[in-house]
Design a protein around this motif. Structure first.
Motif, PDB file in Angstrom:
ATOM      1  N   GLN A   1      33.168  41.567  37.745  1.00  0.00           N
ATOM      2  CA  GLN A   1      33.915  42.422  36.829  1.00  0.00           C
ATOM      3  C   GLN A   1      35.263  42.857  37.384  1.00  0.00           C
ATOM      4  O   GLN A   1      36.105  43.352  36.630  1.00  0.00           O
ATOM      5  CB  GLN A   1      33.076  43.658  36.484  1.00  0.00           C
ATOM      6  N   GLY A   2      35.456  42.691  38.666  1.00  0.00           N
ATOM      7  CA  GLY A   2      36.698  43.075  39.308  1.00  0.00           C
ATOM      8  C   GLY A   2      36.643  44.462  39.908  1.00  0.00           C
ATOM      9  O   GLY A   2      35.910  45.332  39.447  1.00  0.00           O
TER      10      GLY A   2
ATOM     11  N   TYR B   1      38.866  39.964  42.048  1.00  0.00           N
ATOM     12  CA  TYR B   1      37.675  39.384  41.460  1.00  0.00           C
ATOM     13  C   TYR B   1      36.962  38.488  42.460  1.00  0.00           C
ATOM     14  O   TYR B   1      37.602  37.741  43.202  1.00  0.00           O
ATOM     15  CB  TYR B   1      38.017  38.541  40.231  1.00  0.00           C
TER      16      TYR B   1
ATOM     17  N   ARG C   1      46.370  35.114  37.373  1.00  0.00           N
ATOM     18  CA  ARG C   1      45.334  35.261  38.376  1.00  0.00           C
ATOM     19  C   ARG C   1      45.634  34.331  39.542  1.00  0.00           C
ATOM     20  O   ARG C   1      45.954  33.155  39.366  1.00  0.00           O
ATOM     21  CB  ARG C   1      43.966  34.974  37.773  1.00  0.00           C
TER      22      ARG C   1
ATOM     23  N   TRP D   1      32.002  34.903  37.441  1.00  0.00           N
ATOM     24  CA  TRP D   1      32.977  35.876  37.898  1.00  0.00           C
ATOM     25  C   TRP D   1      32.417  37.285  37.835  1.00  0.00           C
ATOM     26  O   TRP D   1      31.633  37.625  36.941  1.00  0.00           O
ATOM     27  CB  TRP D   1      34.236  35.819  37.034  1.00  0.00           C
TER      28      TRP D   1
ATOM     29  N   GLU E   1      31.491  43.069  42.489  1.00  0.00           N
ATOM     30  CA  GLU E   1      32.419  43.512  43.520  1.00  0.00           C
ATOM     31  C   GLU E   1      32.367  45.023  43.687  1.00  0.00           C
ATOM     32  O   GLU E   1      32.050  45.758  42.751  1.00  0.00           O
ATOM     33  CB  GLU E   1      33.861  43.108  43.180  1.00  0.00           C
TER      34      GLU E   1
ATOM     35  N   CYS F   1      31.140  41.694  47.804  1.00  0.00           N
ATOM     36  CA  CYS F   1      30.717  40.965  46.618  1.00  0.00           C
ATOM     37  C   CYS F   1      29.278  40.540  46.812  1.00  0.00           C
ATOM     38  O   CYS F   1      28.982  39.702  47.669  1.00  0.00           O
ATOM     39  CB  CYS F   1      31.609  39.751  46.384  1.00  0.00           C
TER      40      CYS F   1
END
Length: 123
Positions: free
Chosen positions: A115-116, A95, A45, A113, A6, A22
């Protein structure tokens, strides 16, 4: 295996906008849909939005519907989240994730996923 990364987070005033990106790589052919989730301090989340690669079908959480827009560029293996009319309670780590499942509206279905990226909305 699918890798996701991201970018685009930052600090913005209430009412402002951001666009998150992303980028997916690896075995992207195994990915059915991409989703955005967020997690604020002290909260679980939360699902934000998702989009399928093939048909571009979208799904939004009620809390962001009408303000956020998810899109994808299949040629670039990239999904975007346009955040408009931002509110302070939108502040969270956002995320990106990949799922092979058609149950793309639940975090339980996501395999990989990112890393945010931090989104902070000031009053």
């Amino acid at each position: 295996q699918v890798q996701v990364a991201e970018s685009g987070g930052g600090l913005v005033q209430a009412g402002g906008s951001l666009r998150l990106s992303c980028a997916a790589s690896g075995r992207t052919f195994s990915s059915y849909a991409m989703g955005w989730f967020r997690q604020a301090p002290g909260k679980e989340r939360q699902f934000v939005a998702a989009i399928t690669w093939s048909g571009g079908t979208t799904h939004y959480a009620d809390t962001v519907k009408g303000r956020f827009t998810i899109s994808r560029d299949n040629a670039k293996n990239t999904v975007y989240l346009q955040l408009n009319s931002l509110k302070p309670d939108d502040t969270a780590v956002y995320y990106c994730a990949s799922t092979r499942s058609n149950r793309y509206y639940t975090s339980l279905a996501y395999d990989y996923w990112g890393q945010g990226t931090q989104v902070t909305v000031s009053s």
